[in-house]
Scaffold this motif. Structure first.
Motif, PDB file in Angstrom:
ATOM      1  N   UNK A 177      -8.971  13.548   1.594  1.00 42.59           N
ATOM      2  CA  UNK A 177      -9.839  12.378   1.755  1.00 42.59           C
ATOM      3  C   UNK A 177      -9.394  11.230   0.857  1.00 42.59           C
ATOM      4  N   UNK A 178      -8.255  11.418   0.207  1.00 41.73           N
ATOM      5  CA  UNK A 178      -7.749  10.392  -0.706  1.00 41.73           C
ATOM      6  C   UNK A 178      -6.320  10.045  -0.285  1.00 41.73           C
ATOM      7  N   UNK A 179      -6.038   8.765  -0.112  1.00 44.42           N
ATOM      8  CA  UNK A 179      -4.727   8.344   0.375  1.00 44.42           C
ATOM      9  C   UNK A 179      -4.103   7.339  -0.588  1.00 44.42           C
ATOM     10  N   UNK A 180      -2.811   7.065  -0.364  1.00 47.16           N
ATOM     11  CA  UNK A 180      -2.116   6.088  -1.199  1.00 47.16           C
ATOM     12  C   UNK A 180      -1.872   4.825  -0.382  1.00 47.16           C
ATOM     13  N   UNK A 181      -2.173   3.668  -0.980  1.00 48.32           N
ATOM     14  CA  UNK A 181      -1.827   2.382  -0.355  1.00 48.32           C
ATOM     15  C   UNK A 181      -1.293   1.451  -1.438  1.00 48.32           C
ATOM     16  N   UNK A 182      -0.652   0.360  -0.981  1.00 46.08           N
ATOM     17  CA  UNK A 182      -0.327  -0.674  -1.964  1.00 46.08           C
ATOM     18  C   UNK A 182      -1.563  -1.563  -2.146  1.00 46.08           C
ATOM     19  N   UNK A 183      -1.424  -2.624  -2.924  1.00 47.53           N
ATOM     20  CA  UNK A 183      -2.612  -3.402  -3.272  1.00 47.53           C
ATOM     21  C   UNK A 183      -3.074  -4.322  -2.139  1.00 47.53           C
ATOM     22  N   UNK A 184      -2.255  -4.394  -1.075  1.00 50.79           N
ATOM     23  CA  UNK A 184      -2.714  -5.067   0.149  1.00 50.79           C
ATOM     24  C   UNK A 184      -3.255  -4.049   1.154  1.00 50.79           C
TER      25      UNK A 184
END
Lengths: 205, 205, 205, 205
Positions: free
Chosen positions: B59-66
């Motif tokens: 339920x937790x993913x990685x994204x950049x700040x955009x």
């Protein structure tokens, strides 16, 4: 680490008190601090800046009543001075709890003078020497200050009185003390209910 | 699934924060979202539409700040943009929590202007840089919007200020941020008590 | 005991919902009742007079949507008729929860007309079809009655409307329904926060 | 230690009731007391001065309905007389609970006469003989006194009435009784919700 008689037992009691008071929402963030008397010179007191719901033995240190640490390089809470003051002035006191009880904080902001009086409530009998709901519990209310020695001087005249069991620091929280930790926790429970009742009655009248 | 240094630890912290905040009634339904900074480009953030009291690693993913996902086809919360914005503008920020604290939501509806000021309360000291209850904490209050980039533009001017630690979205909830998750959770606990006190005092006056 | 496909899973879900709602103080004494659709004719529903925080499999029975028991001599709650009515009128409904949410009950006593309108709150988005806090959620409020068929007739005209997700019975509690039990529990959580906010705002204005 | 039939079961029920009521914040400090009828002469009752959330078998003693201990040198609560009175006057009563329910205490301070009337609320049906929310529950409110026999004399005229299920002692708490402990706990849960609703409605009107 220093090892005074009673220290291990005091640590266990303080850790347990922290869990109870955290579950009751009375020690948010690193708020609140607790202590127990070890003898006529020393107390066990919570180290500064710890969350009180997650204490372990290393979060509790020994100081004298002027807050000079014994066998530790840790810093006690600044407010430990208010604990030491109680042990110094009141040989009958074995435990002190400072909590951020929500009803206490809100009431302290609403009270305009330097005293809150509770009366007519059965739970007042939790305090030693009170045997009837007809008693009036006079609770000193002092303005908050970051100058703890000044705070101590302000409450000092009231503390030696046998019928003084608790005081409020405005916008901050409560201090209460008792012969032992069990009774002190009873007082915290009773005060939460008493202040809550007082607030509800004020709102509805 | 991408594996950045610190991701596993961030997942564990976010799962744990979810449990704590759910028990405190602060993330009803699928409300609220949380994140932690992984490095100068990426954050770990909760996936859209999950109950925060029952998070697991997936339920937790990685994204950049955009909010562009890294190694995942899942959708982050729309509001993840508000998290990314904080990591972009404030290199000192390591964790962001958005909760539906009840007192915060009610207060945000009652405040008429674009700011709520808290003062005179000891718990204000939970915020970095605040060393006395005499400080005034200025909390921006913005109208809610489903247009998250518009919301982001509205709060953007206030965020770089060191003394800005929290904002309210009207009828919605609060955002707060800190160096690490532990401090961020302390702030959420303290804010709940602070807003509660403010509401009680407003009711009784 | 009858064994319909999905019954065991429904029992497990209903037992679990009861524990969650009891911990949230929403089903005092034997108050509240819950159900889940099994197919186009039958539902699993709580037996009359049981405490919802301590349900076991034998506290859940099968009836048709007119509340005629299937393979059981137990009595469903009188109010089961209101559950069956929802499954009959709304093929999209898979679960129904009736709780004694405190804020809902108090608000239902304060509302003078036959409707409570909530608006401007983010949590409204918990309901299917609501995509913005700018929506207005119109909640029917009906006077309580011990004549359940009469109650059913009174709410009947409102139920087929897609934007009707919840109704209040005055001085009694709320009914809400959803595609499945997970979403239905989300709605109960969100409604508790929404009604609480509404009450607090009314108190302070 | 005396061993009457049913004593072990009564002890287990009383210990369990204490845990439930403590978690619900209804027995702060050593407040509250509980009992169960053993037969036509004796009751099991909590010993004076114990915390009700942490009862063990030795915290429960046997007395007759005048509070004369049977096979014990311990002291029952002074208020045990009010329990014995109910068993004496009402052969249908099997369990009595005295709690410091916060809403009950606040309401008792706000009520000016000697009676509080609740009406129009579904949960009233928790009481035996009440089959509709249209019933009016008349709850005697008596001034607190440390003279328990005097308190007993004041409530005595009301107790034999079948429709009397609960009374309030001003600034103190509530007494309620039922056929068995399960029903008595249901009443305590329902009363908490009923009083809470009454308080909220009074605040908002």
């Amino acid at each position: 680490m220093i090892d005074l008689p009673g220290l291990a037992r005091a640590q266990a009691s303080l850790i347990d008190a922290g869990r109870v008071l955290d579950r009751a929402n009375m020690v948010p963030a690193t708020g609140g601090n607790f202590s127990m008397r070890l003898d006529e010179h020393f107390m066990a007191v919570t180290v500064s800046g710890r969350h009180k719901g997650q204490l372990s033995g290393s979060d509790i240190m020994v100081t004298d009543f002027e807050c000079v640490p014994l066998g530790s390089t840790l810093k006690p809470s600044d407010e430990a001075l208010l604990h030491g003051q109680l042990y110094r002035l009141r040989p009958d006191v074995g435990a002190v709890l400072h909590t951020h009880c929500r009803a206490a904080t809100a009431l302290s902001c609403l009270v305009e003078g330097d005293e809150l009086v509770l009366e007519g409530l059965e739970l007042l009998k939790v305090f030693e020497g009170i045997t009837t709901h007809e008693a009036r519990l006079r609770i000193p209310v002092v303005d908050n200050s970051q100058d703890i020695p000044a705070l101590a001087r302000e409450v000092e005249p009231r503390l030696p009185q046998d019928d003084c069991h608790v005081y409020l620091i405005r916008g901050h929280g409560l201090y209460t003390w008792a012969r032992d930790m069990t009774r002190c926790l009873y007082q915290v429970e009773a005060l939460s209910a008493l202040f809550d009742c007082e607030l509800t009655v004020r709102r509805c009248r």
